[in-house]
Motif scaffolding. Structure first.
Motif, short mmCIF file in Angstrom:
data_model
loop_
_atom_site.label_atom_id
_atom_site.label_comp_id
_atom_site.label_asym_id
_atom_site.label_seq_id
_atom_site.Cartn_x
_atom_site.Cartn_y
_atom_site.Cartn_z
N THR A 25 27.18 127.59 13.93
CA THR A 25 28.56 127.23 14.21
C THR A 25 28.93 126.02 13.37
N GLY A 26 30.23 125.79 13.19
CA GLY A 26 30.69 124.56 12.59
C GLY A 26 30.85 124.56 11.08
N PHE A 27 30.58 125.69 10.43
CA PHE A 27 30.82 125.78 8.98
C PHE A 27 31.13 127.24 8.65
N ILE A 28 31.65 127.46 7.46
CA ILE A 28 32.05 128.81 7.06
C ILE A 28 30.79 129.57 6.62
N PHE A 29 30.26 130.34 7.51
CA PHE A 29 28.97 131.00 7.35
C PHE A 29 28.89 131.78 6.04
N ASP A 30 29.95 132.51 5.71
CA ASP A 30 29.92 133.39 4.54
C ASP A 30 29.89 132.63 3.22
N ASP A 31 30.13 131.33 3.26
CA ASP A 31 30.12 130.53 2.03
C ASP A 31 28.75 129.98 1.67
N TYR A 32 27.77 130.20 2.57
CA TYR A 32 26.48 129.53 2.41
C TYR A 32 25.33 130.50 2.21
N HIS A 33 24.50 130.17 1.22
CA HIS A 33 23.20 130.80 1.08
C HIS A 33 22.35 130.31 2.24
N MET A 34 21.60 131.19 2.90
CA MET A 34 20.82 130.84 4.07
C MET A 34 19.34 131.02 3.82
N ALA A 97 18.05 127.19 7.70
CA ALA A 97 18.79 126.19 6.93
C ALA A 97 19.93 126.84 6.17
N ALA A 98 20.97 126.05 5.94
CA ALA A 98 22.12 126.49 5.15
C ALA A 98 22.20 125.64 3.89
N GLY A 99 22.47 126.32 2.76
CA GLY A 99 22.55 125.63 1.48
C GLY A 99 23.83 124.82 1.35
N LEU A 104 25.63 129.23 -5.56
CA LEU A 104 24.78 130.41 -5.67
C LEU A 104 23.37 129.98 -6.02
N TYR A 105 22.40 130.44 -5.25
CA TYR A 105 21.01 130.12 -5.50
C TYR A 105 20.31 131.33 -6.10
N TYR A 106 19.39 131.06 -6.99
CA TYR A 106 18.63 132.12 -7.60
C TYR A 106 17.15 131.86 -7.44
N ASP A 107 16.34 132.63 -8.10
CA ASP A 107 14.91 132.62 -7.86
C ASP A 107 14.29 131.24 -7.99
N GLY A 108 14.78 130.44 -8.89
CA GLY A 108 14.15 129.14 -9.15
C GLY A 108 14.39 128.09 -8.09
N ASP A 109 15.49 128.22 -7.33
CA ASP A 109 15.81 127.16 -6.39
C ASP A 109 16.07 127.65 -4.97
N SER A 110 15.98 128.94 -4.75
CA SER A 110 16.38 129.50 -3.46
C SER A 110 15.45 129.13 -2.31
N LEU A 111 14.25 128.66 -2.61
CA LEU A 111 13.31 128.29 -1.55
C LEU A 111 12.94 126.81 -1.61
N GLN A 112 13.78 126.03 -2.28
CA GLN A 112 13.53 124.59 -2.37
C GLN A 112 14.22 123.85 -1.24
N GLU A 113 13.47 123.11 -0.48
CA GLU A 113 13.98 122.40 0.69
C GLU A 113 15.17 121.51 0.36
N LEU A 114 15.11 120.82 -0.77
CA LEU A 114 16.15 119.85 -1.10
C LEU A 114 17.49 120.49 -1.41
N LYS A 115 17.51 121.79 -1.62
CA LYS A 115 18.75 122.49 -1.93
C LYS A 115 19.57 122.79 -0.68
N TYR A 116 18.99 122.57 0.51
CA TYR A 116 19.62 122.97 1.76
C TYR A 116 20.20 121.78 2.49
N ARG A 117 21.43 121.96 2.97
CA ARG A 117 22.18 120.85 3.55
C ARG A 117 22.05 120.75 5.06
N TYR A 118 22.13 121.88 5.74
CA TYR A 118 22.12 121.87 7.21
C TYR A 118 20.85 122.54 7.72
#
Length: 129
Positions: A25-34, A97-99, A104-118
């Protein structure tokens, strides 16, 4: 107020399955890589699965590829992690976590902790041998 609430963690035996949920809740879900991450006490948090905003791209760590499946549902603002053939080494606290919005995240950064905000607070998964 942004909230990510994980559920579904439990104690299971090796070879069994679990499905984790993360309701947001609290953010636009469809805008975030999860993403889903996990952490064992004393170790660094590990990125294990993530999914793009459009669901067209999914990424998995080598440790879970072929056993875990990530999915998301825009109608319920929920991201899921289906975990099959669980092993004792999968025992950990699992976090959702939400990015960053519209990024847009791709293979190189999609599993990096620091890329995620929430982040959620986690749910415990314990796998017995």
């Amino acid at each position: 107020q942004v909230q990510l609430v994980e559920s579904g963690g439990a104690f299971v035996q090796a070879g069994e399955s679990l499905k984790l949920s993360c309701k947001t809740t609290g953010f636009i879900f469809d805008d975030y890589h999860m993403g889903w991450f996990r952490q064992v006490p004393g170790e660094e948090r590990e990125g294990i699965a993530s999914i793009s905003q459009s669901q067209s791209r999914t990424y998995y760590s080598a440790s879970v590829k072929g056993r875990f499946t990530i999915s998301r549902d825009s109608a319920t603002r929920t991201v899921y992690l289906q975990m099959n053939n669980l092993k004792p080494e999968d025992t950990a606290v699992y976090y959702c976590a939400a990015g960053a919005a519209h990024v847009l995240y791709y293979d190189g950064d999609s599993l990096q902790e620091l890329k995620y905000r929430y982040w959620g607070r986690g749910t415990q998964v314990t796998v017995g041998s």
